[in-house]
Design a protein around this motif. Sequence first.
Motif, PDB file in Angstrom:
ATOM      1  N   UNK A  44      32.901  38.259  53.378  1.00  0.00           N
ATOM      2  CA  UNK A  44      32.614  39.678  53.158  1.00  0.00           C
ATOM      3  C   UNK A  44      31.155  39.871  52.766  1.00  0.00           C
ATOM      4  N   UNK A  45      30.424  40.682  53.524  1.00  0.00           N
ATOM      5  CA  UNK A  45      29.000  40.892  53.260  1.00  0.00           C
ATOM      6  C   UNK A  45      28.768  41.727  52.003  1.00  0.00           C
ATOM      7  N   UNK A  46      29.483  42.845  51.895  1.00  0.00           N
ATOM      8  CA  UNK A  46      29.328  43.714  50.726  1.00  0.00           C
ATOM      9  C   UNK A  46      30.218  43.178  49.602  1.00  0.00           C
ATOM     10  N   UNK A  47      29.668  43.012  48.415  1.00  0.00           N
ATOM     11  CA  UNK A  47      30.372  42.338  47.323  1.00  0.00           C
ATOM     12  C   UNK A  47      30.830  43.265  46.197  1.00  0.00           C
ATOM     13  N   UNK A  48      30.607  44.568  46.329  1.00  0.00           N
ATOM     14  CA  UNK A  48      31.040  45.472  45.251  1.00  0.00           C
ATOM     15  C   UNK A  48      31.377  46.859  45.803  1.00  0.00           C
ATOM     16  N   UNK A  49      32.032  47.645  44.970  1.00  0.00           N
ATOM     17  CA  UNK A  49      32.451  49.007  45.342  1.00  0.00           C
ATOM     18  C   UNK A  49      33.344  49.017  46.579  1.00  0.00           C
ATOM     19  N   UNK A  50      34.336  48.126  46.597  1.00  0.00           N
ATOM     20  CA  UNK A  50      35.242  48.017  47.741  1.00  0.00           C
ATOM     21  C   UNK A  50      36.642  48.513  47.384  1.00  0.00           C
ATOM     22  N   UNK A  51      37.369  48.955  48.392  1.00  0.00           N
ATOM     23  CA  UNK A  51      38.788  49.280  48.271  1.00  0.00           C
ATOM     24  C   UNK A  51      39.566  48.172  48.966  1.00  0.00           C
ATOM     25  N   UNK A  52      40.448  47.496  48.241  1.00  0.00           N
ATOM     26  CA  UNK A  52      41.143  46.324  48.768  1.00  0.00           C
ATOM     27  C   UNK A  52      42.651  46.494  48.603  1.00  0.00           C
ATOM     28  N   UNK A  53      43.392  46.267  49.681  1.00  0.00           N
ATOM     29  CA  UNK A  53      44.852  46.399  49.696  1.00  0.00           C
ATOM     30  C   UNK A  53      45.486  45.057  50.044  1.00  0.00           C
ATOM     31  N   UNK A  54      46.516  44.676  49.293  1.00  0.00           N
ATOM     32  CA  UNK A  54      47.311  43.496  49.662  1.00  0.00           C
ATOM     33  C   UNK A  54      48.757  43.898  49.898  1.00  0.00           C
ATOM     34  N   UNK A  55      49.274  43.536  51.072  1.00  0.00           N
ATOM     35  CA  UNK A  55      50.669  43.792  51.425  1.00  0.00           C
ATOM     36  C   UNK A  55      51.456  42.507  51.185  1.00  0.00           C
ATOM     37  N   UNK A  56      52.499  42.596  50.357  1.00  0.00           N
ATOM     38  CA  UNK A  56      53.223  41.400  49.935  1.00  0.00           C
ATOM     39  C   UNK A  56      52.483  40.737  48.784  1.00  0.00           C
ATOM     40  N   UNK A  57      52.103  41.538  47.824  1.00  0.00           N
ATOM     41  CA  UNK A  57      51.225  41.069  46.744  1.00  0.00           C
ATOM     42  C   UNK A  57      51.919  40.193  45.718  1.00  0.00           C
ATOM     43  N   UNK A  58      53.266  40.246  45.658  1.00  0.00           N
ATOM     44  CA  UNK A  58      53.958  39.516  44.605  1.00  0.00           C
ATOM     45  C   UNK A  58      53.503  40.013  43.241  1.00  0.00           C
ATOM     46  N   UNK A  59      53.267  39.088  42.344  1.00  0.00           N
ATOM     47  CA  UNK A  59      52.874  39.448  40.974  1.00  0.00           C
ATOM     48  C   UNK A  59      51.394  39.786  40.836  1.00  0.00           C
ATOM     49  N   UNK A  60      50.643  39.658  41.947  1.00  0.00           N
ATOM     50  CA  UNK A  60      49.231  40.065  41.916  1.00  0.00           C
ATOM     51  C   UNK A  60      48.241  38.951  41.688  1.00  0.00           C
ATOM     52  N   UNK A  61      48.628  37.701  41.970  1.00  0.00           N
ATOM     53  CA  UNK A  61      47.741  36.567  41.730  1.00  0.00           C
ATOM     54  C   UNK A  61      46.438  36.675  42.531  1.00  0.00           C
ATOM     55  N   UNK A  62      46.570  36.940  43.835  1.00  0.00           N
ATOM     56  CA  UNK A  62      45.384  36.997  44.693  1.00  0.00           C
ATOM     57  C   UNK A  62      44.476  38.152  44.304  1.00  0.00           C
ATOM     58  N   UNK A  63      45.052  39.307  44.029  1.00  0.00           N
ATOM     59  CA  UNK A  63      44.252  40.459  43.620  1.00  0.00           C
ATOM     60  C   UNK A  63      43.521  40.165  42.302  1.00  0.00           C
ATOM     61  N   UNK A  64      44.173  39.429  41.431  1.00  0.00           N
ATOM     62  CA  UNK A  64      43.572  39.049  40.147  1.00  0.00           C
ATOM     63  C   UNK A  64      42.300  38.233  40.364  1.00  0.00           C
ATOM     64  N   UNK A  65      42.357  37.263  41.267  1.00  0.00           N
ATOM     65  CA  UNK A  65      41.189  36.415  41.517  1.00  0.00           C
ATOM     66  C   UNK A  65      40.117  37.155  42.316  1.00  0.00           C
TER      67      UNK A  65
END
Length: 284
Positions: free
Chosen positions: A90-111
């Motif tokens: 990802x080129x832009x490193x801030x001010x992003x909107x990120x969606x995870x489908x099948x997020x579970x408890x949110x581990x990936x979003x946390x990192x």
Amino acid sequence: MKSCLICKSKTKKFKTKLPGFNHFNFKTESEGLTLIKCLKCNIIFNSKTRGTLNFNSSLYKEKNNDHIFYHDRKKVYRSQIIAEIIYRQTKIKKNLNILEIGSGKGYLLHHLNKKFQKSFFVGFDKFNYSKSKYFQKNISFLKNFSSLLCKNHFDIILISHTFNYFTKPLKLIKKLKFLIKKTGKIFVILPDIQKNPYYTLMADQKLILTKQSLSNLFEIYKLKAKILSHKLVKRELILSFSFSKLENSKKFNVDYTLEKNLKYLNKMKSKVLSLKTHKVAVFG
């Protein structure tokens, strides 16, 4: 002969004598797994899957834990590795909107939250994980996926080990294309059955996907695939998809992974049976 659930073309049925398992506890779902492969787009699907039944148990929700790897005697989580891959892509490193489908408890979003500054994260899952400790502040949990009506809103959309459970994949991709920005990227992470043939026998999944067939699916909506890799997750199939500048879709990739895997698995089955026969002969 059933028609392909993707392109409605002719299909070939593979009625194996191999057991089918579920990915949760590896219990046998079927004594003789039957898979169907499209002869055009090469998608492989299981028409008799029991699919999401495993997700409806409280035990599954309780055991929805992050996978652990060890590198130089240090504990590393799979979500950490995937987050690093996405960050590098990802080129832009801030001010992003990120969606995870099948997020579970949110581990990936946390990192990902640790890496992308001043960004907003949304997780969705069939189970309600809104009480997970990771869903707080700028990481929110969405209970209803169909409520997402914001066109071209997300910079990144993630689908990790979830895509193969969707019964209507083209409908999902159409929705993703609606949600993602023209400059955004969609990341799909799955087990790579080309490197782990045994995962071909996961009977609780609707789709059995390879890098070729997955690329074919997204190509229908003119989303171009890029194959990614990492030395610690060699058995993971990681692809990113972005809008293609090509006006006409290319021809579908040909894929013989299923045939090769079934040949290998039958060979392994024969070896196991011969060992059992030899044991009975010696000790029986």
